[in-house]
Scaffold this motif. Structure first.
Motif, short mmCIF file in Angstrom:
data_model
loop_
_atom_site.label_atom_id
_atom_site.label_comp_id
_atom_site.label_asym_id
_atom_site.label_seq_id
_atom_site.Cartn_x
_atom_site.Cartn_y
_atom_site.Cartn_z
N SER A 3 0.74 -1.17 0.00
CA SER A 3 -0.06 0.05 0.16
C SER A 3 0.80 1.16 -0.04
CB SER A 3 -1.06 0.10 1.25
OG SER A 3 -1.46 1.33 1.23
N THR A 4 0.74 1.91 -1.17
CA THR A 4 1.54 3.21 -1.12
C THR A 4 0.49 4.26 -0.58
OG1 THR A 4 0.39 3.71 -3.36
CG2 THR A 4 2.68 2.77 -3.36
N HIS A 5 -0.39 3.83 -0.17
CA HIS A 5 -1.57 4.86 0.27
C HIS A 5 -1.31 5.05 1.85
CE1 HIS A 5 -3.61 5.44 -3.44
NE2 HIS A 5 -3.81 4.14 -3.53
N SER A 6 -1.29 3.69 2.82
CA SER A 6 -1.03 3.82 4.09
C SER A 6 0.26 3.80 4.25
CB SER A 6 -1.53 2.46 4.63
OG SER A 6 -0.75 1.45 4.28
N GLY A 7 1.20 3.56 3.62
CA GLY A 7 2.73 3.62 4.05
C GLY A 7 2.86 2.35 5.01
N LEU A 8 2.35 1.50 4.75
CA LEU A 8 2.50 0.12 5.58
C LEU A 8 2.69 -1.08 4.40
CD1 LEU A 8 -0.18 0.11 8.44
CD2 LEU A 8 2.15 0.66 8.46
N TRP A 9 3.68 -1.79 4.64
CA TRP A 9 3.91 -2.94 3.62
C TRP A 9 4.01 -4.46 4.43
CZ3 TRP A 9 4.74 -1.34 -1.17
CH2 TRP A 9 4.75 0.15 -1.50
N PRO A 10 3.52 -5.37 3.83
CA PRO A 10 3.56 -6.62 4.40
C PRO A 10 4.46 -7.26 4.30
CG PRO A 10 2.35 -6.57 2.42
CD PRO A 10 2.70 -5.08 2.55
N LEU A 11 4.92 -8.05 5.34
CA LEU A 11 6.04 -9.21 5.37
C LEU A 11 5.74 -10.48 5.97
CD1 LEU A 11 9.16 -6.85 6.39
CD2 LEU A 11 8.57 -7.39 4.28
N LEU A 12 6.17 -11.56 5.62
CA LEU A 12 5.77 -12.80 5.77
C LEU A 12 7.11 -12.86 7.14
CD1 LEU A 12 4.61 -14.69 3.10
CD2 LEU A 12 3.18 -13.74 5.26
N LEU A 13 6.74 -13.29 8.47
CA LEU A 13 7.75 -13.32 9.33
C LEU A 13 8.08 -14.72 9.74
CD1 LEU A 13 6.63 -10.30 11.71
CD2 LEU A 13 8.54 -10.43 9.87
N ASP A 14 9.25 -15.32 9.73
CA ASP A 14 9.19 -16.81 10.01
C ASP A 14 10.38 -16.81 10.91
OD1 ASP A 14 8.88 -19.36 10.00
OD2 ASP A 14 10.13 -19.82 8.16
N SER A 15 10.15 -17.38 12.06
CA SER A 15 11.11 -17.43 13.17
C SER A 15 12.16 -18.50 13.00
CB SER A 15 10.47 -17.75 14.39
OG SER A 15 11.45 -17.65 15.63
N LEU A 16 13.34 -18.25 13.44
CA LEU A 16 14.56 -19.29 13.33
C LEU A 16 14.30 -20.37 14.48
CD1 LEU A 16 17.53 -16.93 13.10
CD2 LEU A 16 16.57 -18.72 11.22
N ASN A 17 13.62 -19.88 15.66
CA ASN A 17 13.49 -20.50 16.68
C ASN A 17 11.98 -21.41 16.79
OD1 ASN A 17 13.18 -21.77 19.13
ND2 ASN A 17 13.52 -19.94 20.50
N LEU A 125 12.04 -4.28 4.64
CA LEU A 125 12.91 -5.24 5.47
C LEU A 125 13.79 -4.53 6.41
CD1 LEU A 125 13.92 -7.95 3.19
CD2 LEU A 125 12.87 -8.41 4.94
N THR A 126 14.52 -3.55 6.06
CA THR A 126 15.52 -2.62 6.86
C THR A 126 14.76 -1.92 7.95
OG1 THR A 126 16.94 -2.53 4.88
CG2 THR A 126 17.42 -1.16 6.91
N ALA A 127 13.61 -1.55 7.50
CA ALA A 127 12.84 -0.87 8.28
C ALA A 127 12.21 -1.58 9.74
CB ALA A 127 11.77 -0.01 7.74
N ALA A 128 11.94 -2.71 9.42
CA ALA A 128 11.61 -3.85 10.07
C ALA A 128 12.65 -4.02 11.22
CB ALA A 128 10.94 -5.08 9.65
N GLY A 129 13.88 -3.82 11.06
CA GLY A 129 14.96 -4.30 11.65
C GLY A 129 15.77 -5.40 11.23
#
Length: 196
Positions: A3-17, A125-129
């Motif tokens: 979404s370029t409107h909301s400024g929120l971008w979806p990421l799929l997060l998968d844990s190493l643990n 990705l970078t913004a997520a840390g």
């Protein structure tokens, strides 16, 4: 998907643990947004050029002699060739992202959806840390809508080497050369990157 409107971008997060019952990658040291500088303050061309210089440098402890080292990165040698030119894609990027998300979730049903406030999907990705190759602990796949053609593939392969050389050059498929990497990615619609 983005979404370029909301400024929120979806990421799929998968844990190493995989034993993390709460499944909080942000709480188990896998991502740390407070320690990451703004992606907007770094030019990708400059970073890749610096990393290229590091990875193509010849030193006395190198297991390859100078000629063999330069043959790995031929035709560019130690000279950073610059970014591959971008081009318009005829493929709908949201559709590709949706197809990839479905395939990823089929293999990783425990993944969580994260929404990241960022200026673009490239910065999410970078913004997520996520520190990427600095951590060398992740497996990620990059999906793109414009496969590299034969003429651009060497430049795209150079970007791959600068980004992280192990997965596509040093520990990829033989022969361990930039030219072989370029041949492997020509026409590919997905690139895999991994860190160990």
């Amino acid at each position: 998907m983005a979404s370029t409107h909301s400024g929120l971008w979806p990421l799929l997060l998968d844990s190493l643990n995989l034993n993390d019952g709460e499944f909080h990658p942000w709480g188990s040291g896998e991502v740390f947004p407070e320690q990451i500088s703004s992606p907007a303050s770094h030019a990708s061309a400059g970073l890749l050029a610096q990393w290229w210089a590091t990875y193509t440098a010849v030193d006395e402890d190198d297991i390859l002699d100078t000629d063999r080292r330069l043959a790995v990165t031929a035709p560019f040698g130690q000279t950073w060739p610059g970014l591959a030119p971008s081009r318009e894609t005829t493929t709908n990027p949201d559709q590709l992202a949706s197809e990839f998300a479905d395939a990823f979730l089929a293999e990783h049903p425990q993944a969580r959806l994260g929404l990241v406030a960022a200026a673009s999907s490239a910065e999410a990705l970078t913004a997520a840390g996520w520190a990427g190759p600095a951590l060398r602990q992740r497996h990620r796949e990059v999906l793109h809508g414009r496969p590299a053609g034969e003429r651009k593939a060497p430049l795209v392969a150079a970007e791959h080497l600068a980004f992280y050389p192990d997965n596509n050059i040093w520990q990829g498929s033989r022969p361990y050369t930039l030219a072989a990497c370029a041949e492997r990615i020509t026409g590919a619609r997905r690139w895999d990157f991994w860190w160990d």
